[in-house]
Design an enzyme around this catalytic site. Structure first.
Site, PDB file in Angstrom:
ATOM      1  N   ARG A  16       3.816  12.105  -5.260  1.00 29.18           N
ATOM      2  CA  ARG A  16       3.566  11.645  -3.889  1.00 29.18           C
ATOM      3  C   ARG A  16       4.277  12.543  -2.878  1.00 29.18           C
ATOM      4  O   ARG A  16       3.770  12.792  -1.778  1.00 29.18           O
ATOM      5  CB  ARG A  16       4.054  10.204  -3.743  1.00 29.18           C
ATOM      6  CG  ARG A  16       3.693   9.569  -2.419  1.00 29.18           C
ATOM      7  CD  ARG A  16       4.438   8.268  -2.229  1.00 29.18           C
ATOM      8  NE  ARG A  16       5.887   8.482  -2.346  1.00 29.18           N
ATOM      9  CZ  ARG A  16       6.793   7.540  -2.188  1.00 29.18           C
ATOM     10  NH1 ARG A  16       6.413   6.298  -1.937  1.00 29.18           N
ATOM     11  NH2 ARG A  16       8.086   7.801  -2.304  1.00 29.18           N
ATOM     12  N   ASP A  61      -8.624   4.205  -4.983  1.00 30.72           N
ATOM     13  CA  ASP A  61      -8.410   3.221  -3.920  1.00 30.72           C
ATOM     14  C   ASP A  61      -9.727   2.533  -3.606  1.00 30.72           C
ATOM     15  O   ASP A  61     -10.789   3.147  -3.697  1.00 30.72           O
ATOM     16  CB  ASP A  61      -7.878   3.906  -2.664  1.00 30.72           C
ATOM     17  CG  ASP A  61      -7.319   2.891  -1.676  1.00 30.72           C
ATOM     18  OD1 ASP A  61      -6.140   2.545  -1.795  1.00 30.72           O
ATOM     19  OD2 ASP A  61      -8.092   2.405  -0.822  1.00 30.72           O
ATOM     20  N   TYR A  77     -11.686  -4.713   5.867  1.00 29.63           N
ATOM     21  CA  TYR A  77     -11.129  -3.450   6.375  1.00 29.63           C
ATOM     22  C   TYR A  77     -12.092  -2.768   7.345  1.00 29.63           C
ATOM     23  O   TYR A  77     -11.673  -2.177   8.331  1.00 29.63           O
ATOM     24  CB  TYR A  77     -10.789  -2.512   5.216  1.00 29.63           C
ATOM     25  CG  TYR A  77      -9.579  -2.971   4.438  1.00 29.63           C
ATOM     26  CD1 TYR A  77      -8.296  -2.770   4.950  1.00 29.63           C
ATOM     27  CD2 TYR A  77      -9.703  -3.619   3.216  1.00 29.63           C
ATOM     28  CE1 TYR A  77      -7.174  -3.205   4.249  1.00 29.63           C
ATOM     29  CE2 TYR A  77      -8.590  -4.050   2.513  1.00 29.63           C
ATOM     30  CZ  TYR A  77      -7.331  -3.843   3.029  1.00 29.63           C
ATOM     31  OH  TYR A  77      -6.222  -4.276   2.343  1.00 29.63           O
ATOM     32  N   ARG A 131      -1.628  -2.127 -10.231  1.00 28.27           N
ATOM     33  CA  ARG A 131      -0.845  -1.034  -9.591  1.00 28.27           C
ATOM     34  C   ARG A 131       0.186  -0.420 -10.529  1.00 28.27           C
ATOM     35  O   ARG A 131       1.230   0.081 -10.091  1.00 28.27           O
ATOM     36  CB  ARG A 131      -0.161  -1.515  -8.305  1.00 28.27           C
ATOM     37  CG  ARG A 131      -1.125  -1.715  -7.155  1.00 28.27           C
ATOM     38  CD  ARG A 131      -0.387  -1.837  -5.829  1.00 28.27           C
ATOM     39  NE  ARG A 131      -1.330  -2.149  -4.763  1.00 28.27           N
ATOM     40  CZ  ARG A 131      -1.894  -1.247  -3.973  1.00 28.27           C
ATOM     41  NH1 ARG A 131      -1.606   0.018  -4.109  1.00 28.27           N
ATOM     42  NH2 ARG A 131      -2.736  -1.616  -3.033  1.00 28.27           N
ATOM     43  N   ARG A 190       4.096   3.323  -7.136  1.00 32.05           N
ATOM     44  CA  ARG A 190       5.331   3.784  -6.505  1.00 32.05           C
ATOM     45  C   ARG A 190       6.631   3.440  -7.220  1.00 32.05           C
ATOM     46  O   ARG A 190       7.660   4.033  -6.955  1.00 32.05           O
ATOM     47  CB  ARG A 190       5.408   3.208  -5.076  1.00 32.05           C
ATOM     48  CG  ARG A 190       4.503   3.911  -4.117  1.00 32.05           C
ATOM     49  CD  ARG A 190       4.640   3.296  -2.754  1.00 32.05           C
ATOM     50  NE  ARG A 190       4.057   1.955  -2.710  1.00 32.05           N
ATOM     51  CZ  ARG A 190       4.183   1.118  -1.681  1.00 32.05           C
ATOM     52  NH1 ARG A 190       4.885   1.466  -0.637  1.00 32.05           N
ATOM     53  NH2 ARG A 190       3.601  -0.065  -1.700  1.00 32.05           N
TER      54      ARG A 190
END
Lengths: 343, 343
Positions: free
Chosen positions: A40, A76, A153, A27, A31
């Site tokens: 974003r 993703d 998921y 990652r 963020r």
């Protein structure tokens, strides 16, 4: 083809002698970077993922800012369920929602696997663009979710601490679970092969939830599909398997033709090395929460980690994705500590 | 003192020869029982915990309904932060909230440890009442949270998947973290000793979040306090330590004078037994999600588990709390399968 200026990462994967371990962070395009947060604020999740120019820009940010030894494509793992025909919603900071979770054999039968490359053409375009922009500075890592994690998921319909619904599905309907896992595996192999054709230098398979399975169930519901993917991809490029938390299967994982295995921080280098074949590279295993320490302490902990793993056949990384509130200077301290390592 | 009619559980803890393993289930007094849900609809969480008659009634439910070999007092690990002066809120189905989380040395200094027995008198009354009501049918287990797990809630202020804030606190302020852990340890030892004086036959210490720590950090922030508790309590009654997920420390845990160690399902019996001393009992390790299978499959899986652990020095249990949506007949199938086990 452009020659790589920094091939430390690929050398470590091949087991060639290196002067220091290569370093990147899961990652790393994320963020904690103000430059990422700016994008974003302007573009929603799927716009960022599906616009090759944006995906490329985000992928490059940590290369410029931190100087890591490998880039990993910004994307993703849930693009696969999407490409197979499922609706995937992503609310900022809330995690994914798949409103039409799989629950029947009809649902499994309805999943499409014939147009994976077309559906994910935007990823392939992002790869081509990124390779060009990288201009050989560092290698580019492609990736996909492992079949078991994608199943989690698809069945659960959202994130979960324990994925009980997904596990119940596997335990109560093993035949149907295997049908689903096979379809995901086929789609994933197609997808990863297309990534290699588009230019990635290596692929990593993320089994983020395999650690929720017992050793027996991991063998049954995860390992065999990881192996299938590794067998299909390893002739094309080095494969990294990262079944988070499945420390109990390291020995078997080392026999999957993977070039490297990722490990989290809940195992020592010694315990891990004792289980795996000598011809495999280990990747990890810094506790992401330790990046919240003082940079001096980060440096000390990194040294301890490399001392334990050794310089050869080792890729320095975190044991899981970098946390959103890590200061950039701490991330940089981690990278620099690896680069400045002295035994 | 009433003589125990069923002392299988205590025999297994002492390493005495038993004809079959004893069985109980973590969270056996819980939401999967309709009789529990009836009381939950009438009384809020703290009323249930703080009213000895209700706590007693709930504790007895699984003994009557399932016929398990041990009762565990209905209570909560967060009564300790409460007794130390922190506000603890519990919203049904939402998990705990501690609105005034610890963040400074002043907060730590303000925690009270002098009135633990008085503050938790309702627990001691519930124990006395339950022992009387059990009338020697099965032993009663008392419990507390492990210091690291209690610290997690005190710092984080709520449940979390990764407890990063709590871990950051430990890593960035180790001295203050140890001050806090010492205070929690002192309070916990007082509390558990009072439970023994009130009548419990055994105590279990739940380290629900220790598995989030690396082996080194587990040694530093958890193990030493578990050891302190075990040293203080083991002269009084058998101690069970359950540091969930900390498989890497089994060898060290077996040297803490604990009578038994609990393990989750992410390790095989063989791997666990290989690490621990022969003079220690293992407890676990059925995957709670497997209780959602067909009762016939549950029976098969239980047989496999006992075959692997052996009948001696083993307590059949889940690897974590029973899930709220498990049908009662499946829980009963688990208990019966242990009781009817034939090698």
């Amino acid at each position: 083809m452009t020659t790589l200026k920094n091939d430390l990462f690929l050398k470590a994967l091949k087991g060639e002698t290196v002067p220091r371990p290569p370093v990147w962070m899961m990652r790393q395009a994320g963020r904690y970077l103000p430059q990422f947060r700016k994008l974003r604020d302007k573009y929603d999740f799927f716009t960022r993922v599906q616009t090759p120019e944006l995906a490329c820009e985000i992928t490059l940010q940590p290369i410029d800012i931190l100087g890591v030894d490998a880039a990993i494509l910004f994307s993703d793992i849930l693009v696969i369920p999407q490409a197979m025909g499922m609706k995937v919603l992503m609310e900022e900071g809330k995690g994914p929602v798949l409103p039409d979770g799989i629950s029947s054999s009809r649902d499994v039968a309805n999943l499409a696997i014939d147009n994976i490359e077309e559906e994910l053409d935007y990823v392939l375009k992002a790869i081509a663009l990124t390779k060009k922009a990288l201009n050989g500075r560092v290698p580019l890592i492609g990736f996909a979710g492992a079949p078991f994690t994608i199943l989690c998921y698809m069945i659960e319909g959202k994130g979960s601490k324990t994925f009980d619904k997904a596990k119940e599905f596997c335990f109560a309907n093993p035949q149907l679970a295997h049908q689903l896992l096979k379809k995901i595996t086929t789609a994933t192999i197609t997808y990863l092969k297309a990534q290699v054709a588009a230019g990635v230098d290596c692929v990593q398979v993320f089994d983020s939830w395999s650690g929720l399975l017992s050793p027996d169930d991991f063998s049954q519901f995860s390992l065999r599909y990881l192996k299938e993917i590794s067998y299909a991809l390893s002739p094309l490029c080095p494969v990294i398997l990262f079944p988070k938390g499945s420390w109990y299967a390291l020995e078997e994982l080392s026999k999957t033709r993977a070039a490297a295995i990722g490990i989290d921080w809940c195992i020592t280098a010694k315990m891990a090395r004792a289980q795996v074949d000598k011809n495999i590279t280990m990747q990890g295993n810094f506790d992401p929460a330790k990046l919240l320490c003082d940079p001096n302490d980060i440096e000390k902990e990194v040294k301890k980690m490399i001392d334990a793993f050794g310089v050869q056949r080792y890729i320095a990384n975190l044991g899981h994705g970098i946390l959103p509130h890590v200061p950039v200077e701490n991330a940089k301290a981690f990278v620099d500590a690896v680069k400045n390592y002295k035994a």
